[in-house]
Design an enzyme around this catalytic site. Structure first.
Site, PDB file in Angstrom:
ATOM      1  N   ASP A  57      -1.231 -37.446 -36.218  1.00 28.69           N
ATOM      2  CA  ASP A  57      -0.249 -36.596 -36.457  1.00 28.69           C
ATOM      3  C   ASP A  57      -0.190 -35.748 -34.546  1.00 28.69           C
ATOM      4  O   ASP A  57      -1.004 -34.984 -34.069  1.00 28.69           O
ATOM      5  CB  ASP A  57      -0.338 -35.326 -37.651  1.00 28.69           C
ATOM      6  CG  ASP A  57       0.816 -34.121 -37.315  1.00 28.69           C
ATOM      7  OD1 ASP A  57       2.064 -35.014 -37.577  1.00 28.69           O
ATOM      8  OD2 ASP A  57       1.414 -33.588 -37.554  1.00 28.69           O
ATOM      9  N   GLU A 107       0.934 -40.244 -33.845  1.00 29.35           N
ATOM     10  CA  GLU A 107       2.355 -40.259 -33.611  1.00 29.35           C
ATOM     11  C   GLU A 107       2.688 -39.724 -31.854  1.00 29.35           C
ATOM     12  O   GLU A 107       2.434 -38.521 -31.508  1.00 29.35           O
ATOM     13  CB  GLU A 107       2.673 -39.137 -34.342  1.00 29.35           C
ATOM     14  CG  GLU A 107       4.354 -38.441 -34.419  1.00 29.35           C
ATOM     15  CD  GLU A 107       4.705 -37.149 -35.181  1.00 29.35           C
ATOM     16  OE1 GLU A 107       4.778 -37.022 -35.383  1.00 29.35           O
ATOM     17  OE2 GLU A 107       3.202 -36.509 -34.702  1.00 29.35           O
TER      18      GLU A 107
END
Length: 429
Positions: A181, A224
């Site tokens: 993330d 990401e």
């Protein structure tokens, strides 16, 4: 030729009837996923969390949230999935923790602090200052998402050691990859200078991923990497195995725009790396809603070279759900609840009893979807291409034609019949 399936656990399948999807629910659908033909199952965060940001505010990186099950349940899921030829990936959130994580109290030096508001950095969720006053420490801490999600200080060697151990912990339990993330944003400018160019995409972040390849060499690292334009992806291909291409998902479903993104990506990506394509995820409106023409989108996603990611429901052309204002749970603006509503498995939707988000429309569901066999056939055809070669071919205006191995793919991206193809239809020859 990898196909990754992203399951947002809370909304995927509920085994115990409490309205919240769980690991037992995921396990109950492994035959479905294997039959679909996927290679990898990426689960949204499964850690304990106060759920201010629905699991992306982690309170314990080495445990499983009780509403999802136990660590033993997770290990069983990994074993059973592997037996069916499916690898399981962990969603790792290393940019920030929950303010309920023990570190925030016991190891405050793990976070980014300042005696004053030092710069103009703002919250992604609110657009207001990302600096928040902490009465106990009489200082400001950085939180670029919700105030309850303080950013970690990745200049601190102890933080890096903590995540070395976290990666080892999950690797030892059979996890085969991690989706990272905010992979482009872990490192902040050491001097906390003005400008968001000092908040994200700092060059030192690549040292972290080089280190992780040594810490857990068996793990696939997928970032990401929310960076644009395509050229800015190049540094992330150094040490990440996969860098998610948001240039693709943020495009309109328009031939010239998407073809440009694909051709730029393939021209820049090293031979040792594979491109990543996706049309939906837990943060972006489902492809059937945002782009429409789900058959055409699926054809493109599943015939391009590299790695394709399907977000749960993409395989049946599921649209965003309707969430009344009083049921909105998300802090972001606009809220992301519509793309997170439960996946309907049957026409009645009775498999979801009082779900955490409403399930108002079950007309498109797994049991009766006419699109499911189409998706399954595309994934099977994808595995027959043989390699990741790609060549754009000359074609009439409105048709995207490209060679994959010894096959030719043609996609009509118009609303009229062209070159023997119905509107928004593809064909592999």
């Amino acid at each position: 030729m990898t196909v990754v399936y992203q399951a947002y656990v809370r909304s995927f399948a509920d085994a115990n009837g409490d309205g919240v999807g769980d690991l037992a629910g995921v396990r109950s659908k492994l035959d479905y996923l294997a039959d679909l033909g996927i290679d990898t199952l990426w689960l949204s965060p499964i850690h304990p969390s106060p759920n201010v940001d629905w699991g992306y505010d982690v309170a314990d990186y080495r445990a499983v949230a009780p509403e999802f099950g136990t660590l033993a349940d997770y290990e069983s899921l990994i074993r059973e999935a592997r037996a069916k030829g499916i690898d399981v990936w962990l969603d790792l959130v290393p940019n920030h923790t929950s303010d309920q994580h023990a570190w925030f109290t016991e190891r405050p030096e793990y976070y980014v602090w300042s005696k004053t508001v030092p710069n103009d950095w703002t919250s992604i969720f609110t657009g207001k200052s990302a600096w928040h006053w902490h009465e106990g420490r009489q200082q400001y801490y950085l939180a670029q998402f919700a105030p309850q999600q303080p950013d970690l200080d990745w200049w601190n060697e102890d933080v890096r050691r903590e995540f070395d151990e976290i990666l080892r912990f999950w690797s030892e339990r059979g996890v085969k990859g991690v989706r990272i993330d905010v992979a482009h944003g872990l490192i902040k400018d050491r001097k906390l200078r003005n400008g968001h160019q000092y908040l994200r995409e700092r060059p030192e972040v690549h040292e972290i991923y080089a280190r992780w390849k040594g810490v857990a060499p068996g793990l696939t690292l997928m970032g990401e990497t929310y960076v644009m334009p395509v050229a800015r992806l190049a540094p992330y291909w150094q040490h990440l195995d996969l860098a998610q291409n948001f240039n693709f998902v943020r495009s309109d479903f328009e031939l010239d725009q998407l073809k440009s993104v694909v051709e730029q990506t393939l021209a820049l990506i090293p031979a040792t790396r594979r491109p990543v394509w996706f049309g939906s995820n837990h943060d972006h409106s489902r492809l059937a809603t945002r782009w429409g023409h789900p058959e055409a989108v699926l054809f493109l996603l599943l015939t391009l070279p590299g790695v394709a990611i399907l977000y749960q429901g993409d395989e049946i052309g599921l649209a965003d759900g309707h969430v009344p204002p009083e049921r909105i749970t998300d802090l972001a603006d606009p809220p992301r609840d519509p793309e997170r509503t439960p996946l309907p498995w049957t026409p009645s939707g009775d498999e979801w009893r009082n779900p955490w988000l409403p399930l108002e429309d079950t007309s498109r569901n797994v049991e009766t979807s006419p699109l499911l066999s189409y998706t399954r056939d595309l994934i099977a055809a994808r595995k027959q291409f043989g390699d990741d070669s790609y060549e754009t071919l000359d074609s009439p205006t409105g048709i995207w034609a490209y060679r994959r191995g010894d096959r030719i793919c043609r996609l009509n991206m118009t609303g009229k019949k062209l070159d023997g193809l119905d509107p928004w239809q593809g064909r592999i020859d």
